[in-house]
Enzyme design. Structure first.
Site, PDB file in Angstrom:
ATOM      1  N   TYR A 183      -9.670  15.237  -8.167  1.00 40.99           N
ATOM      2  CA  TYR A 183      -8.695  14.412  -8.579  1.00 40.99           C
ATOM      3  C   TYR A 183      -7.768  15.918  -9.609  1.00 40.99           C
ATOM      4  CZ  TYR A 183      -6.697  12.205 -12.651  1.00 40.99           C
ATOM      5  OH  TYR A 183      -5.219  11.076 -13.613  1.00 40.99           O
ATOM      6  N   ASP A 186       1.162  -1.189  -0.005  1.00 45.34           N
ATOM      7  CA  ASP A 186      -0.047   0.083   0.276  1.00 45.34           C
ATOM      8  C   ASP A 186       0.619   1.270   0.119  1.00 45.34           C
ATOM      9  OD1 ASP A 186      -1.437   1.956   0.673  1.00 45.34           O
ATOM     10  OD2 ASP A 186      -2.733   1.106   2.340  1.00 45.34           O
ATOM     11  N   ASP A 190      -2.712  16.086 -17.467  1.00 42.71           N
ATOM     12  CA  ASP A 190      -3.486  17.723 -18.258  1.00 42.71           C
ATOM     13  C   ASP A 190      -4.442  18.235 -17.177  1.00 42.71           C
ATOM     14  OD1 ASP A 190      -4.593  15.085 -19.035  1.00 42.71           O
ATOM     15  OD2 ASP A 190      -5.670  16.553 -20.599  1.00 42.71           O
TER      16      ASP A 190
HETATM   17  N1  NAP Z   1      -5.854   7.003 -17.264  1.00 43.36           N
HETATM   18  C1  NAP Z   1      -6.256   7.919 -17.474  1.00 43.36           C
HETATM   19  O1  NAP Z   1      -6.616   8.647 -18.510  1.00 43.36           O
HETATM   20  C2  NAP Z   1      -4.569   9.075 -16.746  1.00 43.36           C
HETATM   21  C3  NAP Z   1      -4.973  10.582 -17.611  1.00 43.36           C
HETATM   22  C4  NAP Z   1      -3.511  11.496 -17.103  1.00 43.36           C
HETATM   23  C5  NAP Z   1      -2.620  10.751 -16.165  1.00 43.36           C
HETATM   24  N2  NAP Z   1      -2.769   9.422 -15.638  1.00 43.36           N
HETATM   25  C6  NAP Z   1      -2.226   9.044 -14.811  1.00 43.36           C
HETATM   26  O2  NAP Z   1      -1.536   7.992 -15.384  1.00 43.36           O
HETATM   27  C7  NAP Z   1      -1.446   6.986 -14.129  1.00 43.36           C
HETATM   28  C8  NAP Z   1      -1.798   5.449 -14.607  1.00 43.36           C
HETATM   29  O3  NAP Z   1      -2.628   5.653 -14.591  1.00 43.36           O
HETATM   30  P1  NAP Z   1      -3.898   4.061 -15.011  1.00 43.36           P
HETATM   31  O4  NAP Z   1      -4.767   4.513 -15.611  1.00 43.36           O
HETATM   32  O5  NAP Z   1      -2.675   3.129 -15.317  1.00 43.36           O
HETATM   33  O6  NAP Z   1      -4.371   3.893 -13.359  1.00 43.36           O
HETATM   34  P2  NAP Z   1      -5.124   2.193 -13.192  1.00 43.36           P
HETATM   35  O7  NAP Z   1      -5.119   2.035 -14.021  1.00 43.36           O
HETATM   36  O8  NAP Z   1      -6.408   2.890 -12.347  1.00 43.36           O
HETATM   37  O9  NAP Z   1      -4.286   1.678 -12.212  1.00 43.36           O
HETATM   38  C9  NAP Z   1      -3.789   1.920 -11.229  1.00 43.36           C
HETATM   39  C10 NAP Z   1      -3.618   0.894  -9.968  1.00 43.36           C
HETATM   40  O10 NAP Z   1      -3.175   1.337  -8.581  1.00 43.36           O
HETATM   41  C11 NAP Z   1      -3.263   0.756  -7.524  1.00 43.36           C
HETATM   42  N3  NAP Z   1      -3.765   1.062  -6.298  1.00 43.36           N
HETATM   43  C12 NAP Z   1      -4.790   1.220  -6.207  1.00 43.36           C
HETATM   44  N4  NAP Z   1      -4.452   1.639  -4.653  1.00 43.36           N
HETATM   45  C13 NAP Z   1      -3.493   1.530  -4.514  1.00 43.36           C
HETATM   46  C14 NAP Z   1      -2.459   1.735  -3.398  1.00 43.36           C
HETATM   47  N5  NAP Z   1      -2.986   2.508  -2.046  1.00 43.36           N
HETATM   48  N6  NAP Z   1      -1.547   0.650  -3.089  1.00 43.36           N
HETATM   49  C15 NAP Z   1      -1.050   0.454  -4.442  1.00 43.36           C
HETATM   50  N7  NAP Z   1      -1.783   0.770  -5.405  1.00 43.36           N
HETATM   51  C16 NAP Z   1      -2.675   1.153  -6.001  1.00 43.36           C
HETATM   52  C17 NAP Z   1      -4.847   0.394  -8.628  1.00 43.36           C
HETATM   53  O11 NAP Z   1      -5.465  -1.255  -8.218  1.00 43.36           O
HETATM   54  P3  NAP Z   1      -7.384  -1.430  -7.732  1.00 43.36           P
HETATM   55  O12 NAP Z   1      -7.498  -1.294  -9.579  1.00 43.36           O
HETATM   56  O13 NAP Z   1      -7.293  -1.941  -6.711  1.00 43.36           O
HETATM   57  O14 NAP Z   1      -7.896  -0.444  -7.292  1.00 43.36           O
HETATM   58  C18 NAP Z   1      -4.306  -0.306 -10.144  1.00 43.36           C
HETATM   59  O15 NAP Z   1      -4.124  -1.294 -10.194  1.00 43.36           O
HETATM   60  C19 NAP Z   1      -1.892   7.569 -12.795  1.00 43.36           C
HETATM   61  O16 NAP Z   1      -0.843   8.788 -11.986  1.00 43.36           O
HETATM   62  C20 NAP Z   1      -2.703   8.601 -13.711  1.00 43.36           C
HETATM   63  O17 NAP Z   1      -2.741   9.586 -12.532  1.00 43.36           O
HETATM   64  C21 NAP Z   1      -4.065   8.570 -16.211  1.00 43.36           C
END
Ligand code: NAP
Length: 313
Positions: free
Chosen positions: A137, A34, A105
């Protein structure tokens, strides 16, 4: 070794696969370690050390990414997006490891930069521009950036946007499902940004690590050693969600991923109420990453086509 945190998320899975494909020494963790617990993070790093492994890089893909849900769950969102990255950064500093963290962004919520007098066009955001997040967020991601940079000087914060990929729910997979289910869908046409294939971002991260690890590049193209701080990476070009949806529809129909017609109609954000307003314009300037690691950034249409072909396989 590289410690990949959040290895089961959309971006984390892409990175995990790419690290393995390129033969990099890495270990991955997700919820089982975590990020909101400094003790759990430190115990994991100590466990690796006890087995003779030194963590040289930490890449954090974990976080709270549900933009609307965050409005009702601000405490969890901030623990994951501010305290968590802060804990990892503090540990990275203690371990002497470099840290890569991701931001968004959406830290740019309200456009307050010059508009071209001749064309009326806005200019993409530079890394150093003032942030203006809207909602829980976006504010948590901006505060996370600040916390990371306060806690370690060796941090690379990569802002990206409109991420999609094979291993998570995202705009492209949602559109494909809705287009197959419905005869008509309406998509907002008044928000501009840059779609980004998670696979391309993962590739850029591998190149960035390589550029830092091997600063003297004798082979052309010449490159600078990437310096710590904020970087922007998205696919090249920009569009609206409506035009993005149209491109998804056209390509998916051509490839046979969609087997029926669906009319894609434009609508305005006002027709599509959500808990939190998205930026009207959040295109990021990528000059810094392009120049420092000399990467060619694929055009969003090209990457979308590659991704859809991957889905077809
Ligand atoms: N997705 C977008 O469009 C987007 C756009 C711009 C920037 N970003 C950034 O890019 C990064 C990656 O995004 P993503 O979409 O790949 O994220 P994601 O798919 O939501 O993955 C996040 C991971 O973190 C895990 N997690 C949650 N709580 C946790 C904890 N306490 N300790 C350890 N792990 C934990 C989640 O598990 P669970 O699934 O079980 O919760 C999930 O496996 C993030 O920083 C996000 O803000 C994303």
């Amino acid at each position: 070794m590289i410690w990949l945190i959040g290895n089961k998320g959309m971006l984390g899975t892409e990175l995990s696969l790419l690290f393995a494909e390129r033969g990099l020494d890495f270990t991955g963790t997700d919820r089982e370690i975590d990020i909101t617990s400094p003790a759990a993070l430190e115990a994991f790093a100590n466990g690796k050390k006890a087995h003779g492994k030194r963590v040289c890089w930490i890449v954090n893909c974990a976080g709270y990414t549900a933009v609307d849900k965050a409005e009702d769950d601000a405490e969890t969102c901030r623990r994951l997006n501010v305290d968590g990255p802060g804990n990892i950064a503090a540990l990275a500093y203690k371990l002497g490891a470099r840290f890569i963290h991701f931001s968004t962004d959406y830290v740019f919520g309200t456009y307050n930069k010059p508009v071209s007098t001749s064309t009326g066009e806005k200019r993409p955001y530079l890394e150093a521009d003032d942030t203006s997040p809207i909602g829980v967020y976006a504010a948590s991601k901006r505060d996370g950036e600040v916390r990371v940079i306060e806690n370690t000087p060796d941090a690379y914060v990569i802002r990206t946007s409109w991420l999609y990929g094979k291993y998570g729910n995202n705009f492209v997979t949602t559109m494909l499902r809705l287009m197959q289910e419905r005869d008509t869908i309406s998509v907002v046409n008044d928000q501009r940004g840059s779609p980004t294939w998670a696979h391309d971002l993962a590739d850029a991260i591998v190149k960035m690590i390589d550029a830092v690890e091997h600063p003297i590049c004798l082979e052309p193209p010449p490159r600078n050693v990437p310096c710590f701080g904020i970087y922007h990476y998205t696919n090249d070009g920009d569009t609206t969600w409506f035009d993005f949806a149209r491109a998804i529809y056209q390509k998916a129909r051509e490839l046979g991923l969609l087997t029926k017609d669906c009319e894609v109609k434009p609508c305005s954000s006002a027709d599509y109420p959500s808990k939190v307003k998205r930026p009207d314009y959040s295109v990021l300037d990528k000059g810094r990453i392009r120049n420092e690691i000399r990467i060619l950034i694929p055009q969003w249409e090209e990457s979308l086509e590659k991704f859809l072909k991957e889905l077809k396989k």
